[in-house]
Enzyme design. Structure first.
Site, PDB file in Angstrom:
ATOM      1  N   SER A   7       0.812  -1.212   0.000  1.00  0.00           N
ATOM      2  CA  SER A   7       0.000   0.000   0.000  1.00  0.00           C
ATOM      3  C   SER A   7       0.850   1.268   0.000  1.00  0.00           C
ATOM      4  O   SER A   7       1.944   1.304   0.569  1.00  0.00           O
ATOM      5  CB  SER A   7      -0.911   0.010   1.236  1.00  0.00           C
ATOM      6  OG  SER A   7      -1.554   1.267   1.395  1.00  0.00           O
ATOM      7  N   THR A  24      -5.392   2.720  -7.434  1.00  0.00           N
ATOM      8  CA  THR A  24      -6.716   2.670  -6.801  1.00  0.00           C
ATOM      9  C   THR A  24      -7.567   3.814  -7.349  1.00  0.00           C
ATOM     10  O   THR A  24      -7.177   4.976  -7.256  1.00  0.00           O
ATOM     11  CB  THR A  24      -6.605   2.776  -5.274  1.00  0.00           C
ATOM     12  OG1 THR A  24      -5.938   1.610  -4.777  1.00  0.00           O
ATOM     13  CG2 THR A  24      -7.979   2.866  -4.620  1.00  0.00           C
ATOM     14  N   HIS A  77     -13.725  -2.011  -2.379  1.00  0.00           N
ATOM     15  CA  HIS A  77     -12.921  -1.555  -1.243  1.00  0.00           C
ATOM     16  C   HIS A  77     -13.402  -2.175   0.068  1.00  0.00           C
ATOM     17  O   HIS A  77     -13.307  -1.563   1.136  1.00  0.00           O
ATOM     18  CB  HIS A  77     -12.947  -0.028  -1.146  1.00  0.00           C
ATOM     19  CG  HIS A  77     -11.631   0.581  -0.791  1.00  0.00           C
ATOM     20  ND1 HIS A  77     -10.776   1.111  -1.725  1.00  0.00           N
ATOM     21  CD2 HIS A  77     -10.993   0.742   0.400  1.00  0.00           C
ATOM     22  CE1 HIS A  77      -9.696   1.573  -1.135  1.00  0.00           C
ATOM     23  NE2 HIS A  77      -9.797   1.362   0.155  1.00  0.00           N
ATOM     24  N   TYR A 121      -2.148   5.537  -4.523  1.00  0.00           N
ATOM     25  CA  TYR A 121      -3.183   6.560  -4.498  1.00  0.00           C
ATOM     26  C   TYR A 121      -2.586   7.762  -5.224  1.00  0.00           C
ATOM     27  O   TYR A 121      -1.599   8.346  -4.753  1.00  0.00           O
ATOM     28  CB  TYR A 121      -3.537   6.952  -3.068  1.00  0.00           C
ATOM     29  CG  TYR A 121      -4.361   5.936  -2.309  1.00  0.00           C
ATOM     30  CD1 TYR A 121      -5.660   5.643  -2.702  1.00  0.00           C
ATOM     31  CD2 TYR A 121      -3.855   5.299  -1.173  1.00  0.00           C
ATOM     32  CE1 TYR A 121      -6.427   4.716  -1.999  1.00  0.00           C
ATOM     33  CE2 TYR A 121      -4.615   4.388  -0.470  1.00  0.00           C
ATOM     34  CZ  TYR A 121      -5.902   4.096  -0.885  1.00  0.00           C
ATOM     35  OH  TYR A 121      -6.655   3.193  -0.203  1.00  0.00           O
ATOM     36  N   LYS A 152      -7.507  -0.763  -9.731  1.00  0.00           N
ATOM     37  CA  LYS A 152      -8.217  -1.404  -8.619  1.00  0.00           C
ATOM     38  C   LYS A 152      -9.434  -0.573  -8.237  1.00  0.00           C
ATOM     39  O   LYS A 152      -9.317   0.631  -7.986  1.00  0.00           O
ATOM     40  CB  LYS A 152      -7.293  -1.551  -7.413  1.00  0.00           C
ATOM     41  CG  LYS A 152      -7.964  -2.146  -6.173  1.00  0.00           C
ATOM     42  CD  LYS A 152      -6.982  -2.265  -5.033  1.00  0.00           C
ATOM     43  CE  LYS A 152      -7.653  -2.833  -3.788  1.00  0.00           C
ATOM     44  NZ  LYS A 152      -8.633  -1.882  -3.200  1.00  0.00           N
TER      45      LYS A 152
END
Length: 325
Positions: free
Chosen positions: A132, A182, A273, A156, A249
């Protein structure tokens, strides 16, 4: 459930206080539900709510669980299943089973080693670990602790384009094999538990910036720095600055899947999510993590054997039906 099982697997053999080791449970853990029950007892309420909580009323989270419960298998018998091969290939890389660890942040909430323990367990299981953007360990430490592991990086997209570029160049240099963008977090969802618990992602969750240890200045990553203007046209810029395969994603509709193909991305991850973003959308411990992954792999092997599938290539839609609960 899968999210919490993998993350909370870090925690199962330890007490709630950092470094407090407790006796192993009298009964072995045989499924993910066992890990979930133990973790709920030992984690603080704030941490448990953050990991397990959904957005809004939690309808989507509940629908996710209900959707999996509706799946039924249609086994085919009298096949030679004396040898079953669970291995498969994703983006040109071999893995031991079609099981991957999706990106989740702040693993330090469950254990001080955080994502380093997760990376080691993924390497031992020979599966892909998607790291992440908001990992609580540096990328360098994650790579150093599991140098042979297959890693993808979840991004992100930040408002600062230069920061995005620096991050992407950094993960490329560290040997990450794909970039997972994402798309369903232009802003953080309405997570009521976190609001009630007054969770501060920057301070309470020990949010670390992902600058290289060699960098002494520059912007710090924060949840508020995610770019809400990111759109389809921006993919061409991302593709221009990396040779990594790009995976999207958070895709939930046929229309967006078709747009992904049109924009030449290498893959999509269908995801809501975990019900932690928009509520009411459609459902889609190092040793502990190793145990969770082993359980998943063993259950997958058993299911393949009992449905007559000798390889992943033999799995098809004819094996699945949905019950009406």
């Amino acid at each position: 459930m899968l999210r919490s099982g993998l993350l909370l697997g870090l925690f199962w053999e330890f007490g709630a206080e950092e470094g407090d080791e407790v006796a192993a449970p009298e009964m072995p853990f045989v499924c993910l539900t066992d890990f979930q029950a133990q973790a709920r007892e030992r984690l603080s309420k704030t941490t448990w709510d953050y990991i397990e909580g959904g957005a809004g009323e939690g309808f989507t989270k509940e629908d996710n669980i209900a959707a999996f419960k509706k799946i039924r298998l249609r086994p085919r018998y009298l096949k030679d299943v004396s040898e079953v091969d669970t291995r498969t290939i994703i983006q040109g890389e071999k893995i031991s089973a079609p099981i991957c660890i999706s990106p989740t942040g702040f693993h330090c909430l469950a254990w001080p080693d955080g994502e380093m323990s997760t990376a080691r367990a993924a390497q031992a299981a020979d599966i892909c670990y998607i790291t992440s953007t908001y990992a609580s360990c540096t990328l360098e430490d994650i790579v150093a602790t599991a140098p042979r592991g297959l890693r993808w990086f979840q991004l992100y997209v930040q408002r600062d384009r230069q920061l995005n570029k620096q991050l992407i160049q950094r993960v490329e240099s560290l040997g990450f094999k794909a970039l997972v963008i994402t798309v369903d977090v232009p802003i953080t969802g309405n997570r009521r538990h976190d609001i009630r618990n007054q969770v501060d992602l920057k301070t309470n969750l020990l949010l670390k910036d992902l600058r290289s240890p060699k960098e002494s200045s520059g912007p710090c990553l924060q949840m508020s720095s995610i770019d809400p203007s990111n759109c389809w046209d921006d993919l061409s810029w991302l593709q221009s600055i990396t040779q990594l395969p790009i995976i999207l994603k958070g895709i939930l509709t046929k229309e967006d899947a078709e747009l992904a193909v049109k924009h030449n991305v290498q893959g999509i991850i269908v995801s809501n999510h975990g019900g932690r973003q928009l509520d009411e959308v459609l459902a889609s411990g190092e040793r502990g993590v190793e145990e969770v992954l082993n359980i998943l792999k063993n259950e997958f092997h058993t299911s393949m054997t009992l449905t007559g599938c000798r390889s992943v290539a033999e799995i098809n839609r004819d094996l699945i039906q949905f019950s009406r609960l």
